[in-house]
Design a protein around this motif. Structure first.
Motif, PDB file in Angstrom:
ATOM      1  N   ARG A 119      -4.063   6.504  -2.645  1.00 42.22           N
ATOM      2  CA  ARG A 119      -3.826   7.462  -1.565  1.00 42.22           C
ATOM      3  C   ARG A 119      -2.890   6.857  -0.517  1.00 42.22           C
ATOM      4  O   ARG A 119      -2.011   7.551   0.018  1.00 42.22           O
ATOM      5  CB  ARG A 119      -5.161   7.860  -0.943  1.00 42.22           C
ATOM      6  N   ILE A 120      -3.050   5.582  -0.216  1.00 43.14           N
ATOM      7  CA  ILE A 120      -2.186   4.933   0.772  1.00 43.14           C
ATOM      8  C   ILE A 120      -0.744   4.871   0.266  1.00 43.14           C
ATOM      9  O   ILE A 120       0.208   5.072   1.024  1.00 43.14           O
ATOM     10  CB  ILE A 120      -2.712   3.521   1.090  1.00 43.14           C
ATOM     11  N   LEU A 121      -0.576   4.609  -1.025  1.00 41.81           N
ATOM     12  CA  LEU A 121       0.770   4.603  -1.605  1.00 41.81           C
ATOM     13  C   LEU A 121       1.439   5.961  -1.415  1.00 41.81           C
ATOM     14  O   LEU A 121       2.639   6.039  -1.115  1.00 41.81           O
ATOM     15  CB  LEU A 121       0.705   4.258  -3.098  1.00 41.81           C
ATOM     16  N   TYR A 122       0.671   7.024  -1.581  1.00 38.17           N
ATOM     17  CA  TYR A 122       1.209   8.373  -1.395  1.00 38.17           C
ATOM     18  C   TYR A 122       1.600   8.601   0.056  1.00 38.17           C
ATOM     19  O   TYR A 122       2.705   9.071   0.352  1.00 38.17           O
ATOM     20  CB  TYR A 122       0.174   9.406  -1.839  1.00 38.17           C
ATOM     21  N   HIS A 123       0.715   8.247   0.981  1.00 37.78           N
ATOM     22  CA  HIS A 123       1.015   8.450   2.397  1.00 37.78           C
ATOM     23  C   HIS A 123       2.207   7.609   2.854  1.00 37.78           C
ATOM     24  O   HIS A 123       2.936   8.002   3.765  1.00 37.78           O
ATOM     25  CB  HIS A 123      -0.212   8.112   3.253  1.00 37.78           C
ATOM     26  N   ALA A 124       2.409   6.463   2.205  1.00 40.90           N
ATOM     27  CA  ALA A 124       3.517   5.584   2.569  1.00 40.90           C
ATOM     28  C   ALA A 124       4.830   6.003   1.914  1.00 40.90           C
ATOM     29  O   ALA A 124       5.871   5.391   2.159  1.00 40.90           O
ATOM     30  CB  ALA A 124       3.187   4.142   2.181  1.00 40.90           C
TER      31      ALA A 124
END
Length: 317
Positions: A212-217
């Motif tokens: 999820r963090i990869l997506y938000h980044a």
């Protein structure tokens, strides 16, 4: 078309549009058009249109001295796999540094396949053939060092942007493979663009899974894409080496995000509000985590942020 595929209106009219474009340029004295072999039909269409629309004898001071339009095609440059160089899969490169930075150009050329690099050295540089042959011999002895690709990248960036820019880019690329947090932050502060640095609100990071963090980044197109990257071992998170490992002071060590939990990321954030994420070999992103209020005050946005705010506002109402 043989398989029943359709053709868009833009594709159908493209030869006409390019032909008219050349006719317009011809009025200003442009007599020759050069293109890849795949542009043969469009160039012929332009020649035909110019001959039909230009009066004989011409009364235009710009065109009356011209003997007529001429087209020239050259063999299409493709990779060993048959794809168009620099255009397939949306990876077009530009000589203008505002469109493709020298670092991006260098990285693109370093990623050249072993089957292509010798031909590219002969086509894109002015290096003597004997020197290219010697470099290829060294390269074949240890292809993992990508010596030929680095030579290609250095020479092309030198030709396009100058020797000083080429040296700085090579140094930056070498450093990006063994970065440390302090120099990454200093580079981000001094950089004219923010491609390798971003801010994320705490709510999009705290307690969230790595995918999820990869997506938000912006490193993954979606949460599922991020999950695929994590599971395949293609995404990493960096942490500084301890003082006992100070052979290279402050150097970041990257570990695969596969197996990293949200609690581990929370522990890392307790020590620093900065996360260093990496996808592939060299795509490093510096993520500074700030409060939701500060994120909104700065007028920033991130993938999934609007959806989060809508859900937050709905639950609070």
């Amino acid at each position: 078309m043989a398989q029943g595929d359709g053709m868009s209106y833009a594709e159908f009219t493209y030869p006409l549009l390019q032909a008219y474009d050349w006719w317009h340029l011809y009025q200003s004295g442009v007599q020759v058009q050069i293109g890849g072999s795949d542009q043969y039909g469009n160039i012929v269409a332009g020649i035909d249109l110019i001959k039909h629309l230009t009066p004989r004898p011409s009364t235009s001071p710009e065109t009356k001295q011209l003997s007529g339009p001429f087209g020239l095609t050259v063999p299409l440059l493709t990779t060993a796999a048959g794809a168009k160089f620099g255009k397939s899969a949306g990876n077009a490169i530009w000589l203008d540094k505002t469109m493709t930075s020298p670092f991006e150009l260098y990285g693109f050329l370093v990623r050249s396949a072993d089957a292509d690099v010798e031909r590219y050295l002969k086509l894109f540089t002015f290096l003597p053939l004997e020197h290219i042959a010697a470099v290829m011999t060294e390269h074949e002895a240890d292809p993992s060092q990508r010596k030929a690709q680095h030579l290609l990248a250095r020479e092309v960036v030198d030709l396009v942007h100058g020797a000083e820019e080429a040296q700085n880019t090579q140094n930056q690329h070498t450093f990006s493979r063994r970065p440390n947090l302090q120099s990454l932050q200093a580079e981000a502060e001094n950089s004219k663009d923010s491609l390798n640095r971003l801010y994320l609100p705490q709510s999009l990071v705290q307690g969230k899974q790595p995918a999820r963090i990869l997506y938000h980044a912006g490193l993954a197109k979606s949460n599922s894409d991020g999950t695929r990257m994590v599971n395949s071992g293609g995404a990493y998170i960096g942490s500084q080496t301890s003082e006992q490992e100070a052979a290279t002071e402050g150097e970041l060590k990257f570990r695969s995000l596969k197996g990293v939990t949200s609690s581990i990321i929370t522990e890392m954030m307790e020590k620093s509000n900065v996360l260093v994420l990496r996808t592939g070999k060299w795509n490093v992103k510096l993520v500074e985590v700030i409060s939701d209020a500060e994120f909104e005050q700065k007028g920033l946005s991130a993938p999934g942020w609007e959806e989060f705010k809508e859900a937050r506002d709905a639950s609070s109402s």
